[in-house]
Design a protein around this motif. Structure first.
Motif, PDB file in Angstrom:
ATOM      1  N   ALA A 222       0.831  -1.212   0.000  1.00  0.00           N
ATOM      2  CA  ALA A 222       0.000   0.000   0.000  1.00  0.00           C
ATOM      3  C   ALA A 222       0.859   1.252   0.000  1.00  0.00           C
ATOM      4  CB  ALA A 222      -0.926  -0.007   1.215  1.00  0.00           C
ATOM      5  N   TYR A 223       1.933   1.243   0.804  1.00  0.00           N
ATOM      6  CA  TYR A 223       2.822   2.400   0.840  1.00  0.00           C
ATOM      7  C   TYR A 223       3.484   2.613  -0.527  1.00  0.00           C
ATOM      8  CZ  TYR A 223       6.984   5.192   1.730  1.00  0.00           C
ATOM      9  OH  TYR A 223       7.959   6.141   1.647  1.00  0.00           O
ATOM     10  N   GLN A 226       0.757   4.033  -2.983  1.00  0.00           N
ATOM     11  CA  GLN A 226       0.145   5.337  -2.738  1.00  0.00           C
ATOM     12  C   GLN A 226       1.151   6.471  -2.610  1.00  0.00           C
ATOM     13  OE1 GLN A 226      -3.093   5.557   0.087  1.00  0.00           O
ATOM     14  NE2 GLN A 226      -3.520   3.382  -0.088  1.00  0.00           N
ATOM     15  N   GLY A 230      -0.508   8.171   2.803  1.00  0.00           N
ATOM     16  CA  GLY A 230      -1.766   7.557   2.404  1.00  0.00           C
ATOM     17  C   GLY A 230      -2.398   6.786   3.541  1.00  0.00           C
ATOM     18  N   THR A 231      -3.579   6.229   3.282  1.00  0.00           N
ATOM     19  CA  THR A 231      -4.286   5.416   4.267  1.00  0.00           C
ATOM     20  C   THR A 231      -4.845   4.180   3.575  1.00  0.00           C
ATOM     21  OG1 THR A 231      -6.347   6.636   3.899  1.00  0.00           O
ATOM     22  CG2 THR A 231      -4.918   7.396   5.698  1.00  0.00           C
ATOM     23  N   ALA A 232      -5.013   3.136   4.345  1.00  0.00           N
ATOM     24  CA  ALA A 232      -5.567   1.895   3.791  1.00  0.00           C
ATOM     25  C   ALA A 232      -6.020   1.004   4.945  1.00  0.00           C
ATOM     26  CB  ALA A 232      -4.528   1.168   2.937  1.00  0.00           C
ATOM     27  N   SER A 246      -2.469   4.529   8.542  1.00  0.00           N
ATOM     28  CA  SER A 246      -2.039   5.775   7.915  1.00  0.00           C
ATOM     29  C   SER A 246      -0.518   5.773   7.902  1.00  0.00           C
ATOM     30  CB  SER A 246      -2.554   6.989   8.694  1.00  0.00           C
ATOM     31  OG  SER A 246      -2.122   8.187   8.069  1.00  0.00           O
TER      32      SER A 246
END
Length: 500
Positions: A222-223, A226, A230-232, A246
């Motif tokens: 995810a990092y 994004q 970012g957030t996920a 986050s």
């Protein structure tokens, strides 16, 4: 009866909609809270490492300048000990020669026969000529047994060949004490991770997670996808708990932090309130069966009121945006006004002071503009300023912090962060030529057309010395030189001579 049934079902559906909105709002607020936690963690990590790296810069300079003679080493040991005392995050400071043998450290008791040539950070510096800081994978101290984060810099011989490594170690417990002070709930988690995927530390802490490869985890993916922030929602690879994550990159180093709040904990209160609320709504729906008509009227009134409130809110937001634009924009030229210029100047001056960078200013004056107004009238003067303003806006770079503004009357200004004098002069010349090429007739000048004079200067702010207004005064002096030297030119303070 059918109408009453429809009303009852609508009431239940409305309650469900409100509950879902409440859930979304709760998640949004927690997302903001997690983002703020990540921002605080990133700042703490950046400050912590920067202080340690600053100490290393001094150590490298001493070694390369003073050498490693007995007297120099003894002086250096005292300096290292003093720095470790002053910086609570430091576990120790060390210096190793080109073969990995210990030379000096900050501790009173010197280790015996200590060689760290096999450490990852030592191998990195031996094989890479870069002089910047290197954040290595966490290591376990061979003298104290503690888990440490190594920050290191390369030491070079006079000919540029490898001479050794200066090392600062930060106890992982230092990060953990800060992370323990954060309110993340019972099942929350925070982590500090290298951008190559190496876990530095995590709360809840486990020695087995330190140094773990995170590249195959959803968090790392995810990092990577994004970007720097970012957030996920991610199911943890560590404990299987689904959390709102986050993440944010540390500003100056190849690290990122993650603040994660348990989704179940976030929604626990919402679930409790929703269950009780839903039970009440169902009971109310039974009562509505007896008072259906009155309820319909109340719903209509409520809907109308909500719509009016939304319209009023939208109108107020639109008005606020319009007022904000008017407050920060010059109505004639469309450039920033003096108020926005002053605010931006203060902001960029502070940024230049913090980043040790330069700040350039071009102060522009329309030559013989009073005569232009006298000859052609104020309406033509306004059109002239509008044309010049459009030209300056088109030529001004679009970088963050760059600003073209109407400084006052026929004076205009261009603020250029991180710009040297030569580059600012080049831009000023382009603006001058572009305005000259507009060929706006002006019989009151020697050229026969409207021309510009510009003064240029830069400032490199120093802590405790100078203010932002000094840049304006300096550029104004250069503008005066341009005007007195015959106009239609660009001058700097250097053109004024030793007497200014």
């Amino acid at each position: 009866m059918a109408f009453v049934a429809v009303v009852c079902l609508s009431l239940v559906a409305l309650d469900g909609w409100n509950s879902w909105n409440s859930r979304s709002e709760e998640l949004r607020q927690m997302s903001t809270a997690a983002s703020n936690l990540a921002r605080a963690m990133a700042q703490q990590a950046d400050d912590t490492i920067k202080e340690a790296d600053t100490a290393l810069v001094g150590v490298v300079e001493r070694i390369e300048y003073d050498g490693t003679g007995p007297a120099a080493v003894e002086r250096l040991r005292k300096v290292l000990a003093s720095q470790v005392t002053e910086l609570p995050q430091l576990d120790a400071l060390h210096v190793y020669d080109k073969d990995g043998n210990w030379i000096v450290n900050s501790r009173h008791n010197a280790p015996e026969n200590l060689n760290n040539a096999d450490r990852e950070y030592f191998v990195f510096h031996r094989t890479h000529a870069e002089r910047g800081p290197h954040i290595g994978i966490p290591v376990k101290s061979r003298t104290t047994g503690r888990l440490l984060v190594p920050i290191s810099r390369r030491i070079d011989q006079a000919d540029g060949s490898f001479a050794g490594v200066a090392l600062a170690t930060i106890d992982i417990d230092f990060f953990m004490k800060f992370y323990d002070s954060l309110d993340i709930g019972e099942a929350g988690a925070v982590a500090l991770v290298l951008e190559n995927g190496t876990m530095m530390t995590r709360r809840p802490f486990s020695a087995g997670t330190v140094g773990r490869d995170m590249r195959d985890t959803d968090l790392f993916r995810a990092y990577t996808a994004q970007g720097p922030a970012g957030t996920a929602y991610i199911r943890s690879a560590q404990d299987g708990v689904t959390r709102l994550n986050s993440f944010r990159r540390v500003a100056n180093y190849p690290l990122f932090v993650a603040a994660a709040l348990s989704k179940d904990e976030i929604l626990a209160v919402w679930w409790h309130d929703t269950l009780w609320h839903s039970a009440g709504v169902i009971l109310l729906a039974g009562i509505v069966g007896f008072v259906g008509l009155r309820l319909v009227r109340q719903i209509e009134l409520r809907t109308k009121t909500e719509a009016e409130l939304r319209r009023a809110r939208d109108a107020l937001e639109k008005l606020n945006k319009t007022l904000n634009t008017l407050a920060m924009e010059d109505g004639l030229t469309g450039l920033a006004n003096r108020r926005q210029f002053d605010a931006t100047l203060d902001t960029e001056f502070s940024r230049a002071l913090r980043d040790a960078s330069t700040l350039a200013l071009i102060l522009i004056d329309v030559d013989c503009f009073k005569q232009y107004n006298d000859i052609y009238g104020h309406a033509a003067g306004d059109e002239c300023l509008q044309s010049i303003g459009r030209t300056i806006a088109e030529l001004t770079p679009r970088r963050p912090g760059d600003l073209a503004a109407r400084y006052g009357g026929e004076e205009l200004a261009v603020l250029l962060p991180e710009t040297e004098v030569a580059d600012a002069v080049e831009l000023a010349e382009r603006i001058r030529h572009a305005v000259r090429n507009l060929k706006i007739e002006h019989t009151g000048t020697e050229a026969g057309f409207v021309t510009l004079s510009a003064g240029v200067d830069t400032l490199s702010p120093v802590p405790g010395a100078g203010q932002a207004k000094e840049l304006i005064r300096s550029a104004d002096k250069a503008l005066y030189v341009a005007k007195t030297a015959g106009r239609n030119r660009v001058c700097t303070n250097e053109d004024a001579g030793p007497d200014g």
